[in-house]
Every structure is written in C-alpha cells, then in structure tokens.
Design a protein around this motif. Structure first.
Motif, PDB file in Angstrom:
ATOM      1  N   PHE A 143      -7.774  84.207 -11.370  1.00  0.00           N
ATOM      2  CA  PHE A 143      -6.579  83.358 -11.468  1.00  0.00           C
ATOM      3  C   PHE A 143      -6.601  82.490 -12.724  1.00  0.00           C
ATOM      4  N   GLY A 144      -7.533  82.796 -13.621  1.00  0.00           N
ATOM      5  CA  GLY A 144      -7.566  82.087 -14.897  1.00  0.00           C
ATOM      6  C   GLY A 144      -7.876  80.618 -14.776  1.00  0.00           C
ATOM      7  N   ALA A 145      -8.876  80.283 -13.973  1.00  0.00           N
ATOM      8  CA  ALA A 145      -9.241  78.876 -13.792  1.00  0.00           C
ATOM      9  C   ALA A 145      -9.537  78.231 -15.146  1.00  0.00           C
ATOM     10  N   PRO A 146      -8.896  77.102 -15.462  1.00  0.00           N
ATOM     11  CA  PRO A 146      -9.104  76.437 -16.758  1.00  0.00           C
ATOM     12  C   PRO A 146     -10.401  75.636 -16.773  1.00  0.00           C
ATOM     13  N   ILE A 147     -11.521  76.356 -16.903  1.00  0.00           N
ATOM     14  CA  ILE A 147     -12.840  75.743 -16.799  1.00  0.00           C
ATOM     15  C   ILE A 147     -13.374  75.385 -18.184  1.00  0.00           C
ATOM     16  N   ARG A 148     -13.920  74.191 -18.293  1.00  0.00           N
ATOM     17  CA  ARG A 148     -14.633  73.791 -19.502  1.00  0.00           C
ATOM     18  C   ARG A 148     -16.097  73.588 -19.094  1.00  0.00           C
ATOM     19  N   GLU A 149     -16.959  74.539 -19.474  1.00  0.00           N
ATOM     20  CA  GLU A 149     -18.362  74.476 -19.103  1.00  0.00           C
ATOM     21  C   GLU A 149     -19.139  73.571 -20.057  1.00  0.00           C
ATOM     22  N   HIS A 150     -20.305  73.125 -19.614  1.00  0.00           N
ATOM     23  CA  HIS A 150     -21.160  72.223 -20.385  1.00  0.00           C
ATOM     24  C   HIS A 150     -20.390  70.962 -20.780  1.00  0.00           C
ATOM     25  N   ALA A 151     -19.654  70.452 -19.816  1.00  0.00           N
ATOM     26  CA  ALA A 151     -18.846  69.248 -20.037  1.00  0.00           C
ATOM     27  C   ALA A 151     -18.947  68.347 -18.812  1.00  0.00           C
ATOM     28  N   GLY A 152     -20.183  68.108 -18.374  1.00  0.00           N
ATOM     29  CA  GLY A 152     -20.394  67.267 -17.194  1.00  0.00           C
ATOM     30  C   GLY A 152     -19.900  65.851 -17.412  1.00  0.00           C
ATOM     31  N   VAL A 153     -19.427  65.235 -16.335  1.00  0.00           N
ATOM     32  CA  VAL A 153     -18.918  63.858 -16.410  1.00  0.00           C
ATOM     33  C   VAL A 153     -20.085  62.891 -16.208  1.00  0.00           C
ATOM     34  N   ASP A 154     -20.318  62.047 -17.195  1.00  0.00           N
ATOM     35  CA  ASP A 154     -21.372  61.040 -17.110  1.00  0.00           C
ATOM     36  C   ASP A 154     -20.858  59.732 -16.522  1.00  0.00           C
ATOM     37  N   LEU A 155     -19.565  59.463 -16.717  1.00  0.00           N
ATOM     38  CA  LEU A 155     -19.004  58.200 -16.247  1.00  0.00           C
ATOM     39  C   LEU A 155     -17.499  58.345 -16.054  1.00  0.00           C
ATOM     40  N   LEU A 156     -17.022  57.807 -14.942  1.00  0.00           N
ATOM     41  CA  LEU A 156     -15.582  57.823 -14.657  1.00  0.00           C
ATOM     42  C   LEU A 156     -15.127  56.398 -14.401  1.00  0.00           C
ATOM     43  N   ARG A 157     -14.083  55.972 -15.134  1.00  0.00           N
ATOM     44  CA  ARG A 157     -13.549  54.621 -14.976  1.00  0.00           C
ATOM     45  C   ARG A 157     -12.049  54.677 -14.702  1.00  0.00           C
ATOM     46  N   VAL A 158     -11.544  53.626 -14.064  1.00  0.00           N
ATOM     47  CA  VAL A 158     -10.110  53.472 -13.851  1.00  0.00           C
ATOM     48  C   VAL A 158      -9.504  52.818 -15.083  1.00  0.00           C
ATOM     49  N   THR A 159      -8.332  53.297 -15.489  1.00  0.00           N
ATOM     50  CA  THR A 159      -7.590  52.687 -16.598  1.00  0.00           C
ATOM     51  C   THR A 159      -6.214  52.270 -16.090  1.00  0.00           C
ATOM     52  N   ASP A 160      -5.413  51.684 -16.974  1.00  0.00           N
ATOM     53  CA  ASP A 160      -4.082  51.219 -16.570  1.00  0.00           C
ATOM     54  C   ASP A 160      -3.181  52.375 -16.143  1.00  0.00           C
ATOM     55  N   ASP A 161      -3.394  53.560 -16.733  1.00  0.00           N
ATOM     56  CA  ASP A 161      -2.503  54.673 -16.419  1.00  0.00           C
ATOM     57  C   ASP A 161      -3.236  55.850 -15.774  1.00  0.00           C
ATOM     58  N   GLY A 162      -4.395  55.575 -15.164  1.00  0.00           N
ATOM     59  CA  GLY A 162      -5.112  56.664 -14.500  1.00  0.00           C
ATOM     60  C   GLY A 162      -6.611  56.495 -14.602  1.00  0.00           C
ATOM     61  N   PHE A 163      -7.259  57.487 -15.246  1.00  0.00           N
ATOM     62  CA  PHE A 163      -8.722  57.492 -15.321  1.00  0.00           C
ATOM     63  C   PHE A 163      -9.168  57.918 -16.718  1.00  0.00           C
ATOM     64  N   LEU A 164     -10.357  57.457 -17.088  1.00  0.00           N
ATOM     65  CA  LEU A 164     -11.007  57.911 -18.308  1.00  0.00           C
ATOM     66  C   LEU A 164     -12.388  58.428 -17.920  1.00  0.00           C
TER      67      LEU A 164
END
Length: 401
Positions: A90-111
C-alpha cells in the motif's frame, strides 16, 4: 528537515503500519518514521524465534495471513517478510533510520526531533510497540561484574554464548523458549523463574489460542484485571517452535533444566536465591488449570462434548542449590519488558506504570496525541497481530474525522 506532515506515526512495526494503512485509505497525509526499519522489533528476537499464536491470527488490515499453513507459527524471518511485503503493497510512507529522540507540544501541534532532522506535525500517533525496554532486576549489575550477562534482545543462539553452564533468569515465554533451546543444544541450564502462568498448546486436537478466542479471552479489558499493575503481567507460557508444543517449568525440568528460586543477590562467590520455586511452579500450574476450565466452559456453551484435557507432568521438581559464580559461563536475562515513553517530553502523559493515559487510543492529557500497540489499550489483544489492526482502524477513523 523531513517534510512537515498532518500526522506523524512513530514506529514502523505492525502497529505503525496498521495506522498507516488506515490513514492511506482515509486519504490523510502522514509519514511513518522508525529508528531502524519496518518490522525492526522482530529483528531483535533470537534466530529461531517464531510466533506463539497460529498464523491465522495475523489479522492486520490488508495484511492478513494468506499462506498455506494457517495453523502453523511463522518464524522470525517470515514475519519480517510478511510485514515488509504488506507495507510495500500500500506504499506506506516510511522514513527509516529516523527515530524520534524527543517530542514536544507546540502552538500548532507537535515538533519531533528525529535522527533525520525535525518534523512538525498537527497530530502524532505513538506506535513504538509493547516491548520497549528490557526489565533488568537490580542484581544484574552486580552479576555483570563477575560473569557475562546477555539481555533477551541480544541473545541470538546457543553458539552466541560462552561454553559452559548458563543461568536463565525469568520464567515467561522468552525465558522458557531460550532455556529450551539451550537444553536442546546440550547446554547445562539453571533457571531462576518468575511467576508466569502456563497453558497447553492444544486441547482436543485444537490450538488452545483458538479455544481462547472462542471464549472471549482476548476481548478482556483492563477492568477485568485484579489491579492496574496486572497489565504488566506475563502472558501464558507456550511455544510455536517445531510445530508447537507444551512449554512450562515442568517440561523444562523434565528436559534436564535445574530450577532454583529468584536471584536476590550475591554472598561471596555464591548467588543468594529466594525460597520461592514452589510458588513459581504453582503459578504456572494454576494458569494451566484456569485455561483448561475456560476451555471446558466454552465447549459446553458451544454445545460440544466435554473435551479431554491434557495433563501436566506431575513429577516433583527438586530445588537446585544456588549456583556459584565460578560455575557459571554466562547469564541470560529474560525478565520481561516495560514501556518506555521518555522520548515524549510532555508531563503526565503516562501513569505510574509507564503506560499512556488514554481512552480508546486517544491521549486524555494531550489533544492530538494517540497511541496504538499498547498492552491493554482497549483489550488483551491490543498489542497482538490479531488485535492491533482494530485499534489502528479506530484511531485512524477518529483522526480522519
């Protein structure tokens, strides 16, 4: 920077891929990121690993099992092939070797700070799996100063361990299967087990998982458990290796394993163990009997003849003396796993057990944040190949709405 996206899916295992499939179907812009590659969680299993649930329970959306052995148990390599083929379909839009080290809330969503750069997203679905961090009792650090210690995700095969006597710490599915493999390779094995239930592989010629599905066992919710802490309890011990068979402390003892109590510490050159082996064996026996009782009740409800129940080996299990450090060539630690959401830099997002505060996968703390693949997210089957797709569909539908 990776492209900004409407939805960021963190993790490209079965949970993240199921969410991606359903978001694709709904036409929602998204990207899936993974620290390694699609299906990476299965790569860290040992070489001979295989499913403990029958192949037909692979019920991923658009990725259902389609092979010719529905009652078998896929080995690790074939699980990975199945997942990657499904993602490509199904053509999953995967970006490998791109692990998330930190997730924060921003004014318009997340960074999200990833290995490949920052990503901005309006919404995030955390799909980092049910088995994120190995549980290591405090005594392990003390042991590691004297003998080689290998975690369950680092163990590969008997040949990967030093020659000699091996101590396996843990009594769940992973510990049991590794101990059995070591015994089959002619290794001397001492097991220091925990208190995990066991179950028969088959009852009346039918896989017990199928009986349990009929019984509604996998539909149980966290409200059916005796306490919130029970969500981190071990699954019933069984194996799919070699076509599937019974596996428990009694079968391991019959195969030549030496069993002792839980390791508490060191006293000079000898391990200190608890006087609790009988409790651990009883926990396995009680699980076996509970499953058998449920099978009988299910057969009666279905109008079937009462099935003939398998029996556990009843030979007494001698307690092995606490091993000496000099007698051990190595230690395999397989004491279970714990959730790890430390990469989410949002206070209060998880409870005291490290599990997300959520309702039907949607965070009750942070709008726009969701979870899939979590133990007991909605039901017992939530992290399993048989149930993660249902949760993914629900979360994706709510995001699309």
């Amino acid at each position: 920077m990776l492209a900004d996206t409407d939805v960021l899916v963190v993790g490209a295992g079965q949970a993240g891929l199921a969410v991606s499939h359903e978001l694709m179907r709904a036409g929602v812009d998204h990207v899936v990121v993974d620290r390694e590659r699609a299906g990476a969680a299965w790569y860290v299993r040992w070489n001979s690993f295989c499913l403990v649930t029958p192949n037909h329970t692979i019920r991923l959306p658009g990725g259902e099992y389609d092979g010719d052995d529905p009652g078998g148990y896929l080995p690790r390599e074939q699980i990975i092939v199945h997942l990657r083929r499904w993602a490509a379909s199904f053509g999953a839009p995967i970006r490998e070797h791109a692990g998330v080290d930190l997730l924060r809330v921003t004014d318009d969503g997340f960074l999200a700070q990833t290995e490949a750069g920052p990503v901005r997203a309006r919404r995030v679905v955390a799909c980092t799996g049910a088995y994120q961090r190995e549980r290591r009792p405090e005594v392990i650090d003390e042991l590691a100063g004297h003998v080689p210690v290998v975690g369950a995700t680092s163990y590969r095969s008997p040949d990967s361990l030093p020659d000699g006597r091996i101590l396996v710490m843990g009594g769940g599915q992973t510990a049991g299967q590794i101990a059995e493999e070591l015994l089959a390779a002619g290794r001397e094995v001492v097991i220091s087990p925990g208190r995990a239930p066991s179950m028969p592989r088959q009852v009346a010629g039918r896989d017990t998982v199928d009986w349990l599905m009929e019984a509604g066992f996998f539909e149980h919710t966290a409200a059916d458990l005796p306490s919130p802490a029970a969500r981190l309890g071990p699954n019933p011990v069984v194996t799919g290796r070699g076509g599937g068979h019974d596996l428990n402390l009694r079968t391991l003892a019959a195969a030549g394993a030496q069993l002792t109590g839980r390791v508490l510490g060191l006293d000079g050159d000898r391990l200190v163990v608890a006087d609790d082996l009988g409790v651990s064996v009883a926990a396995g026996d009680e699980g076996w009997q509970a499953v058998c009782t449920l099978v009988v009740e299910t057969a009666e409800r279905m109008g079937l003849l009462t099935p003939e129940l398998p029996e556990l080996p009843r030979a007494s299990i001698p307690v092995a003396p606490a091993p000496r450090l000099a007698d051990l060539a190595g230690v395999v630690v397989a004491c279970g796993f714990r959730p790890d959401y430390r990469w989410i830099d949002i206070p209060g997002v998880v409870d005291e057990y490290g599990l997300p505060l959520q309702r039907d996968g949607m965070s009750t703390v942070v709008p726009g944040l969701s979870f899939v693949g979590v133990p007991w997210l909605r039901t017992r089957k939530s992290p399993l190949l048989m149930g993660v797709g249902e949760d993914a569909t629900l979360v994706a539908e709510r995001i699309a709405a």
